[in-house]
Design a protein around this motif. Structure first.
Motif, PDB file in Angstrom:
ATOM      1  N   ASP A  80       0.848  -1.186   0.000  1.00 28.80           N
ATOM      2  CA  ASP A  80       0.000   0.000   0.000  1.00 28.80           C
ATOM      3  C   ASP A  80       0.884   1.237   0.000  1.00 28.80           C
ATOM      4  OD1 ASP A  80       1.050  -0.060   2.528  1.00 28.80           O
ATOM      5  OD2 ASP A  80      -0.850  -0.438   3.553  1.00 28.80           O
ATOM      6  N   THR A  81       0.265   2.396   0.182  1.00 27.53           N
ATOM      7  CA  THR A  81       1.013   3.647   0.143  1.00 27.53           C
ATOM      8  C   THR A  81       2.026   3.730   1.275  1.00 27.53           C
ATOM      9  OG1 THR A  81      -0.990   4.672  -0.752  1.00 27.53           O
ATOM     10  CG2 THR A  81       0.768   6.147  -0.050  1.00 27.53           C
ATOM     11  N   PHE A  82       1.679   3.215   2.444  1.00 30.61           N
ATOM     12  CA  PHE A  82       2.597   3.261   3.572  1.00 30.61           C
ATOM     13  C   PHE A  82       3.838   2.414   3.299  1.00 30.61           C
ATOM     14  CE2 PHE A  82      -1.640   4.115   5.233  1.00 30.61           C
ATOM     15  CZ  PHE A  82      -1.427   5.246   5.996  1.00 30.61           C
ATOM     16  N   GLY A  83       3.640   1.189   2.787  1.00 27.28           N
ATOM     17  CA  GLY A  83       4.776   0.331   2.467  1.00 27.28           C
ATOM     18  C   GLY A  83       5.655   0.923   1.381  1.00 27.28           C
ATOM     19  N   MET A  84       5.036   1.533   0.362  1.00 27.32           N
ATOM     20  CA  MET A  84       5.811   2.155  -0.709  1.00 27.32           C
ATOM     21  C   MET A  84       6.665   3.300  -0.180  1.00 27.32           C
ATOM     22  SD  MET A  84       4.480   4.213  -4.074  1.00 27.32           S
ATOM     23  CE  MET A  84       3.989   5.571  -3.016  1.00 27.32           C
ATOM     24  N   THR A  85       6.097   4.106   0.731  1.00 27.87           N
ATOM     25  CA  THR A  85       6.839   5.243   1.279  1.00 27.87           C
ATOM     26  C   THR A  85       8.007   4.772   2.119  1.00 27.87           C
ATOM     27  OG1 THR A  85       4.781   6.519   1.323  1.00 27.87           O
ATOM     28  CG2 THR A  85       6.623   7.356   2.621  1.00 27.87           C
ATOM     29  N   ILE A  86       7.790   3.755   2.960  1.00 27.85           N
ATOM     30  CA  ILE A  86       8.880   3.223   3.778  1.00 27.85           C
ATOM     31  C   ILE A  86       9.993   2.657   2.899  1.00 27.85           C
ATOM     32  CG2 ILE A  86       9.486   1.450   5.459  1.00 27.85           C
ATOM     33  CD1 ILE A  86       6.685   1.782   6.629  1.00 27.85           C
ATOM     34  N   CYS A  87       9.620   1.907   1.878  1.00 31.43           N
ATOM     35  CA  CYS A  87      10.607   1.319   0.977  1.00 31.43           C
ATOM     36  C   CYS A  87      11.420   2.393   0.261  1.00 31.43           C
ATOM     37  CB  CYS A  87       9.906   0.408  -0.033  1.00 31.43           C
ATOM     38  SG  CYS A  87      11.015  -0.351  -1.246  1.00 31.43           S
ATOM     39  N   ALA A  88      10.732   3.410  -0.233  1.00 29.87           N
ATOM     40  CA  ALA A  88      11.433   4.476  -0.955  1.00 29.87           C
ATOM     41  C   ALA A  88      12.389   5.241  -0.044  1.00 29.87           C
ATOM     42  CB  ALA A  88      10.410   5.427  -1.572  1.00 29.87           C
ATOM     43  N   MET A  89      11.952   5.541   1.162  1.00 24.06           N
ATOM     44  CA  MET A  89      12.795   6.314   2.067  1.00 24.06           C
ATOM     45  C   MET A  89      14.028   5.517   2.496  1.00 24.06           C
ATOM     46  SD  MET A  89       9.961   8.239   4.461  1.00 24.06           S
ATOM     47  CE  MET A  89      11.234   9.066   5.400  1.00 24.06           C
ATOM     48  N   VAL A  90      13.832   4.251   2.890  1.00 21.27           N
ATOM     49  CA  VAL A  90      14.965   3.436   3.342  1.00 21.27           C
ATOM     50  C   VAL A  90      15.948   3.201   2.202  1.00 21.27           C
ATOM     51  CG1 VAL A  90      15.636   1.171   4.223  1.00 21.27           C
ATOM     52  CG2 VAL A  90      13.650   2.343   5.179  1.00 21.27           C
ATOM     53  N   LEU A 117       1.517   9.749   0.319  1.00 20.95           N
ATOM     54  CA  LEU A 117       1.107   9.338   1.659  1.00 20.95           C
ATOM     55  C   LEU A 117       0.275  10.428   2.342  1.00 20.95           C
ATOM     56  CD1 LEU A 117       1.266   7.339   4.027  1.00 20.95           C
ATOM     57  CD2 LEU A 117       3.400   8.450   4.706  1.00 20.95           C
ATOM     58  N   LEU A 118       0.702  11.668   2.228  1.00 25.63           N
ATOM     59  CA  LEU A 118      -0.050  12.771   2.825  1.00 25.63           C
ATOM     60  C   LEU A 118      -1.423  12.920   2.175  1.00 25.63           C
ATOM     61  CD1 LEU A 118       2.775  15.465   3.217  1.00 25.63           C
ATOM     62  CD2 LEU A 118       1.761  14.012   4.991  1.00 25.63           C
ATOM     63  N   VAL A 119      -1.497  12.731   0.852  1.00 25.87           N
ATOM     64  CA  VAL A 119      -2.792  12.795   0.159  1.00 25.87           C
ATOM     65  C   VAL A 119      -3.712  11.682   0.659  1.00 25.87           C
ATOM     66  CG1 VAL A 119      -3.924  12.517  -2.075  1.00 25.87           C
ATOM     67  CG2 VAL A 119      -1.898  13.961  -1.881  1.00 25.87           C
ATOM     68  N   CYS A 120      -3.156  10.474   0.852  1.00 27.01           N
ATOM     69  CA  CYS A 120      -3.955   9.340   1.328  1.00 27.01           C
ATOM     70  C   CYS A 120      -4.500   9.611   2.733  1.00 27.01           C
ATOM     71  CB  CYS A 120      -3.098   8.084   1.317  1.00 27.01           C
ATOM     72  SG  CYS A 120      -3.941   6.609   1.916  1.00 27.01           S
ATOM     73  N   VAL A 121      -3.629  10.091   3.636  1.00 31.86           N
ATOM     74  CA  VAL A 121      -4.074  10.367   5.002  1.00 31.86           C
ATOM     75  C   VAL A 121      -5.085  11.504   5.023  1.00 31.86           C
ATOM     76  CG1 VAL A 121      -3.306  11.134   7.280  1.00 31.86           C
ATOM     77  CG2 VAL A 121      -1.937   9.489   6.003  1.00 31.86           C
ATOM     78  N   SER A 122      -4.852  12.540   4.233  1.00 27.38           N
ATOM     79  CA  SER A 122      -5.783  13.671   4.187  1.00 27.38           C
ATOM     80  C   SER A 122      -7.145  13.248   3.665  1.00 27.38           C
ATOM     81  CB  SER A 122      -5.202  14.786   3.298  1.00 27.38           C
ATOM     82  OG  SER A 122      -3.964  15.233   3.796  1.00 27.38           O
ATOM     83  N   THR A 123      -7.161  12.353   2.682  1.00 25.46           N
ATOM     84  CA  THR A 123      -8.430  11.851   2.148  1.00 25.46           C
ATOM     85  C   THR A 123      -9.205  11.082   3.211  1.00 25.46           C
ATOM     86  OG1 THR A 123      -7.438  11.693  -0.062  1.00 25.46           O
ATOM     87  CG2 THR A 123      -9.488  10.479   0.320  1.00 25.46           C
ATOM     88  N   GLN A 124      -8.503  10.270   3.990  1.00 22.70           N
ATOM     89  CA  GLN A 124      -9.168   9.513   5.048  1.00 22.70           C
ATOM     90  C   GLN A 124      -9.761  10.438   6.109  1.00 22.70           C
ATOM     91  OE1 GLN A 124      -6.413   6.623   6.572  1.00 22.70           O
ATOM     92  NE2 GLN A 124      -5.983   5.744   4.572  1.00 22.70           N
ATOM     93  N   VAL A 125      -8.995  11.460   6.492  1.00 24.80           N
ATOM     94  CA  VAL A 125      -9.498  12.408   7.494  1.00 24.80           C
ATOM     95  C   VAL A 125     -10.709  13.163   6.952  1.00 24.80           C
ATOM     96  CG1 VAL A 125      -8.923  14.482   8.813  1.00 24.80           C
ATOM     97  CG2 VAL A 125      -7.249  12.635   8.596  1.00 24.80           C
ATOM     98  N   PHE A 126     -10.658  13.554   5.683  1.00 22.90           N
ATOM     99  CA  PHE A 126     -11.786  14.272   5.071  1.00 22.90           C
ATOM    100  C   PHE A 126     -13.040  13.404   5.046  1.00 22.90           C
ATOM    101  CE2 PHE A 126     -14.244  14.984   1.169  1.00 22.90           C
ATOM    102  CZ  PHE A 126     -14.692  16.286   1.397  1.00 22.90           C
ATOM    103  N   LEU A 127     -12.891  12.126   4.668  1.00 23.27           N
ATOM    104  CA  LEU A 127     -14.050  11.241   4.617  1.00 23.27           C
ATOM    105  C   LEU A 127     -14.647  11.003   5.992  1.00 23.27           C
ATOM    106  CD1 LEU A 127     -12.901   8.583   1.982  1.00 23.27           C
ATOM    107  CD2 LEU A 127     -14.605  10.392   1.691  1.00 23.27           C
ATOM    108  N   LEU A 128     -13.794  10.868   7.016  1.00 20.66           N
ATOM    109  CA  LEU A 128     -14.312  10.704   8.374  1.00 20.66           C
ATOM    110  C   LEU A 128     -15.123  11.916   8.812  1.00 20.66           C
ATOM    111  CD1 LEU A 128     -11.275   9.067  10.224  1.00 20.66           C
ATOM    112  CD2 LEU A 128     -13.456   7.992   9.643  1.00 20.66           C
ATOM    113  N   GLY A 129     -14.615  13.098   8.484  1.00 22.15           N
ATOM    114  CA  GLY A 129     -15.363  14.311   8.834  1.00 22.15           C
ATOM    115  C   GLY A 129     -16.690  14.415   8.110  1.00 22.15           C
ATOM    116  N   GLU A 130     -16.719  14.046   6.828  1.00 22.85           N
ATOM    117  CA  GLU A 130     -17.961  14.110   6.058  1.00 22.85           C
ATOM    118  C   GLU A 130     -18.967  13.066   6.537  1.00 22.85           C
ATOM    119  OE1 GLU A 130     -18.623  16.524   3.552  1.00 22.85           O
ATOM    120  OE2 GLU A 130     -16.919  17.290   4.692  1.00 22.85           O
ATOM    121  N   VAL A 131     -18.486  11.883   6.883  1.00 22.15           N
ATOM    122  CA  VAL A 131     -19.396  10.859   7.402  1.00 22.15           C
ATOM    123  C   VAL A 131     -20.019  11.316   8.719  1.00 22.15           C
ATOM    124  CG1 VAL A 131     -19.469   8.544   8.399  1.00 22.15           C
ATOM    125  CG2 VAL A 131     -18.312   8.918   6.224  1.00 22.15           C
ATOM    126  N   GLN A 132     -19.218  11.938   9.570  1.00 21.52           N
ATOM    127  CA  GLN A 132     -19.759  12.436  10.826  1.00 21.52           C
ATOM    128  C   GLN A 132     -20.805  13.527  10.599  1.00 21.52           C
ATOM    129  OE1 GLN A 132     -16.832  14.165  13.408  1.00 21.52           O
ATOM    130  NE2 GLN A 132     -18.261  14.464  15.105  1.00 21.52           N
TER     131      GLN A 132
END
Length: 208
Positions: A80-90, A117-132
């Motif tokens: 996923d995006t998290f694994g890709m980011t860790i792999c790229a950074m290391v 990664l930041l876009v993915c996390v921001s999208t999740q936070v936005f969806l949680l706010g809209e669902v609420q």
């Protein structure tokens, strides 16, 4: 100056040619030399023992370290995006520190991974706010209305108002028999409140 004199004197006539004072000096000098010799031997023996101890201790530590080594297999990163980011950074930071490859390309890959990664996390936070706002808020509001009417019916006039303006019964005035006269529609809505069902509620807590 004493050594040449002593070398020219034979054991037979030493006492007749050397004065008692010089004899005492020679004997004291001999005792000093013997003491230095014994001290040197003692120090060398001590040095040898200490070095031998250190070598033995180092050998034991090395042996213990070899026995304690564990072969731990590498774990695969999540796809996923998290694994890709860790792999790229290391990977890219390692090659950058080693001076291998193009610096701009590696910086671009790291920046792209972090941005995704930041876009993915921001999208999740936005969806949680809209669902609420558009899903949970209306459901919570409807449940409060239904439960407020239920409390008012079961407690009669022995109720208070919450900060949200909903009825809550006063302890000690709950009337169980009033449930039979509860309107069927309101009774069905109260019984369908999700967390009012014990089995469903405890399973959710267990999973959580």
């Amino acid at each position: 100056a004493a050594s040449p004199v002593r070398a020219s004197i034979s054991p037979g006539n030493a006492s007749s040619m050397i004065s008692p004072r010089d004899q005492d000096i020679f004997e004291a000098d001999d005792e000093l030399e013997d003491g230095r010799h014994h001290s040197a031997c003692f120090i060398e023996e001590e040095d040898f023992d200490e070095e031998d101890f250190l070598l033995s201790d180092a050998y034991l530590r090395l042996k213990d370290a070899e026995e304690e080594e564990a072969d731990i297999p590498n774990e695969e990163l999540t796809e996923d995006t998290f694994g890709m980011t860790i792999c790229a950074m290391v990977r890219d930071f390692y090659f950058m520190a080693s001076g291998k490859g193009t610096l701009k390309a590696r910086l671009a890959r790291i920046s792209t991974s972090i941005t995704l990664l930041l876009v993915c996390v921001s999208t999740q936070v936005f969806l949680l706010g809209e669902v609420q706002t558009f899903v949970s808020a209306k459901t919570v509001h409807d449940i409060r209305l239904v439960y407020g009417e239920f409390e008012h019916h079961m407690y009669g006039n022995h109720v208070t108002l919450t900060v949200n303006g909903k009825y809550r019964g006063i302890p000690g005035f709950f009337n169980k028999t009033a449930f039979e006269t509860l309107p069927e529609g309101l009774k069905a809505e109260v019984c369908r409140i999700p967390l009012s069902q014990p089995h469903f509620f405890f399973v959710i807590l267990f999973i959580w």
